[in-house]
Scaffold this motif. Structure first.
Motif, PDB file in Angstrom:
ATOM      1  N   PHE A 209       1.602  -5.123  -4.680  1.00 43.99           N
ATOM      2  CA  PHE A 209       0.731  -4.379  -5.576  1.00 43.99           C
ATOM      3  C   PHE A 209       0.184  -5.361  -6.607  1.00 43.99           C
ATOM      4  O   PHE A 209       0.964  -6.029  -7.292  1.00 43.99           O
ATOM      5  CB  PHE A 209       1.494  -3.278  -6.329  1.00 43.99           C
ATOM      6  CG  PHE A 209       2.047  -2.189  -5.446  1.00 43.99           C
ATOM      7  CD1 PHE A 209       1.211  -1.296  -4.802  1.00 43.99           C
ATOM      8  CD2 PHE A 209       3.417  -2.048  -5.274  1.00 43.99           C
ATOM      9  CE1 PHE A 209       1.727  -0.287  -4.001  1.00 43.99           C
ATOM     10  CE2 PHE A 209       3.938  -1.043  -4.488  1.00 43.99           C
ATOM     11  CZ  PHE A 209       3.092  -0.160  -3.844  1.00 43.99           C
ATOM     12  N   VAL A 252       2.932   1.480   1.970  1.00 44.79           N
ATOM     13  CA  VAL A 252       2.161   1.536   0.726  1.00 44.79           C
ATOM     14  C   VAL A 252       0.980   2.489   0.873  1.00 44.79           C
ATOM     15  O   VAL A 252       0.256   2.453   1.878  1.00 44.79           O
ATOM     16  CB  VAL A 252       1.657   0.123   0.348  1.00 44.79           C
ATOM     17  CG1 VAL A 252       0.593   0.196  -0.737  1.00 44.79           C
ATOM     18  CG2 VAL A 252       2.822  -0.759  -0.094  1.00 44.79           C
ATOM     19  N   SER A 254      -2.190   3.777  -1.748  1.00 42.96           N
ATOM     20  CA  SER A 254      -2.811   3.635  -3.063  1.00 42.96           C
ATOM     21  C   SER A 254      -3.974   4.603  -3.211  1.00 42.96           C
ATOM     22  O   SER A 254      -4.765   4.794  -2.275  1.00 42.96           O
ATOM     23  CB  SER A 254      -3.315   2.203  -3.278  1.00 42.96           C
ATOM     24  OG  SER A 254      -2.226   1.301  -3.342  1.00 42.96           O
ATOM     25  N   ARG A 258      -3.424   4.918  -8.858  1.00 41.91           N
ATOM     26  CA  ARG A 258      -1.965   4.911  -8.734  1.00 41.91           C
ATOM     27  C   ARG A 258      -1.535   4.305  -7.406  1.00 41.91           C
ATOM     28  O   ARG A 258      -2.242   4.406  -6.398  1.00 41.91           O
ATOM     29  CB  ARG A 258      -1.418   6.342  -8.889  1.00 41.91           C
ATOM     30  CG  ARG A 258      -1.786   6.961 -10.236  1.00 41.91           C
ATOM     31  CD  ARG A 258      -1.456   8.445 -10.300  1.00 41.91           C
ATOM     32  NE  ARG A 258      -0.010   8.686 -10.327  1.00 41.91           N
ATOM     33  CZ  ARG A 258       0.523   9.921 -10.348  1.00 41.91           C
ATOM     34  NH1 ARG A 258      -0.252  10.990 -10.336  1.00 41.91           N
ATOM     35  NH2 ARG A 258       1.833  10.064 -10.380  1.00 41.91           N
ATOM     36  N   ASP A 259      -0.357   3.683  -7.436  1.00 46.25           N
ATOM     37  CA  ASP A 259       0.185   3.030  -6.241  1.00 46.25           C
ATOM     38  C   ASP A 259       1.536   3.649  -5.899  1.00 46.25           C
ATOM     39  O   ASP A 259       2.396   3.809  -6.771  1.00 46.25           O
ATOM     40  CB  ASP A 259       0.364   1.526  -6.480  1.00 46.25           C
ATOM     41  CG  ASP A 259      -0.961   0.833  -6.734  1.00 46.25           C
ATOM     42  OD1 ASP A 259      -1.900   1.050  -5.950  1.00 46.25           O
ATOM     43  OD2 ASP A 259      -1.054   0.078  -7.722  1.00 46.25           O
ATOM     44  N   GLU A 274       6.680   5.691  -7.051  1.00 49.10           N
ATOM     45  CA  GLU A 274       5.450   5.196  -7.656  1.00 49.10           C
ATOM     46  C   GLU A 274       5.710   3.835  -8.290  1.00 49.10           C
ATOM     47  O   GLU A 274       6.744   3.625  -8.932  1.00 49.10           O
ATOM     48  CB  GLU A 274       4.918   6.157  -8.711  1.00 49.10           C
ATOM     49  CG  GLU A 274       3.574   5.711  -9.307  1.00 49.10           C
ATOM     50  CD  GLU A 274       2.931   6.718 -10.232  1.00 49.10           C
ATOM     51  OE1 GLU A 274       1.787   6.467 -10.659  1.00 49.10           O
ATOM     52  OE2 GLU A 274       3.573   7.746 -10.529  1.00 49.10           O
ATOM     53  N   HIS A 275       4.766   2.934  -8.109  1.00 53.23           N
ATOM     54  CA  HIS A 275       4.837   1.607  -8.723  1.00 53.23           C
ATOM     55  C   HIS A 275       4.115   1.658 -10.057  1.00 53.23           C
ATOM     56  O   HIS A 275       2.918   1.973 -10.115  1.00 53.23           O
ATOM     57  CB  HIS A 275       4.170   0.572  -7.803  1.00 53.23           C
ATOM     58  CG  HIS A 275       4.207  -0.821  -8.362  1.00 53.23           C
ATOM     59  ND1 HIS A 275       3.146  -1.394  -9.020  1.00 53.23           N
ATOM     60  CD2 HIS A 275       5.182  -1.773  -8.337  1.00 53.23           C
ATOM     61  CE1 HIS A 275       3.460  -2.630  -9.383  1.00 53.23           C
ATOM     62  NE2 HIS A 275       4.682  -2.888  -8.972  1.00 53.23           N
TER      63      HIS A 275
END
Length: 282
Positions: A209, A252, A254, A258-259, A274-275
């Protein structure tokens, strides 16, 4: 502001799903232990996936992984067969469906397939329970994959993933018990740069990310470990541990702002993390 169920593909002991977009058509390839393997196509009128094709699986006894990829303008997918009498098989798209194109690697209990670009040429790595991973190179003259070599000292690999950090090519090699390994591509060969202790690991998944590179090492017996890349030492440092029941994949997703990372489980529910970036300077 969360994810909701959109559609459902029901199968018997599904071991792998791969989505692929060909000529603006969306397909999902589904490999099953029982009941054959199938391809589903997105029906825009129904806004759902419907069965499009049954995969010819006379050579496939126990599918373990699917890998879809493009060579030139042609689309392929490969099913890794993990049975003792199995035959990992390559399938090719012919504008109407996929058909069996090439048999690879007889009777080696293959666990995983990974397609990658090595020095500008298409390659396929097959990992196996009964020998070290082997590397195939695409032959433009024969229009087939040709066995090129192997990755030594890497017996009993259950999964292989490739990733790049600043143009450097790496492999993440998963072992169920022992040490999973990170390898770097150098002068015409892969060399080990780091070992990560594994306990019941079925997946060692790289992801990133915003220029932060991570490695998720799953565990069937204990907490899964998240590692973060140290750009100075060129190694992964332990960053965080998370509890997931028997994780099988880290994916992943995205959105605009938000990621997220989806973690599928063999025994429990899929979990979504969530990252987030926290500013600790205040």
């Amino acid at each position: 502001m969360n994810f909701r169920t959109y559609d459902n593909i029901t199968g018997q002991s599904i071991v792998g799903c791969k989505s692929v977009v060909i000529q603006d058509q969306v397909f999902v390839i589904v490999a099953q232990l029982f009941g054959g393997s199938h391809i589903y196509k997105f029906d825009e009128d129904q806004s759902s996936f419907s069965r499009f094709q049954d995969i010819e699986v006379s050579k496939i006894s126990k599918p373990n992984d699917i890998e879809a990829f493009q060579v030139g303008s042609d689309w392929f997918f490969v099913i890794a067969d993990s049975s003792k009498a199995g035959l990992s098989t390559l399938y090719k798209w012919n504008d109407k469906g996929f058909y069996s194109y090439q048999s690879l690697h007889e009777w080696y209990r293959d666990t995983d397939a990974e397609f990658l670009d090595l020095d500008g040429k298409a390659h396929l790595i097959l990992a196996s329970r009964s020998q070290v991973p082997v590397i195939y190179q695409w032959s433009r003259s024969n229009q087939k994959f040709v066995l090129q070599g192997e990755i030594p000292h890497m017996e009993d690999v259950v999964a292989v993933k490739h990733f790049r950090i600043k143009e450097e090519l790496y492999l993440a090699m998963t072992r169920y018990i022992g040490d999973s390994k990170i390898l770097r591509w150098g002068t015409k060969q892969f060399t080990e740069i780091q070992a990560l202790p594994s306990r019941g690991s079925m997946i060692l998944q790289p992801f990133f990310f915003k220029e932060r590179y991570y490695m998720a090492l799953g565990s069937d017996y204990t907490f899964s470990q998240i590692y973060m890349w140290d750009d100075e030492n060129k190694l992964f440092d332990r960053f965080k541990e998370v509890y997931i029941q028997a994780p099988r994949s880290f994916t992943v997703v995205s959105t605009d702002r938000r990621d997220f990372i989806f973690t599928s489980s063999f025994k429990g529910n899929t979990q979504i993390f969530e990252h987030i970036m926290i500013d600790l300077s205040l």
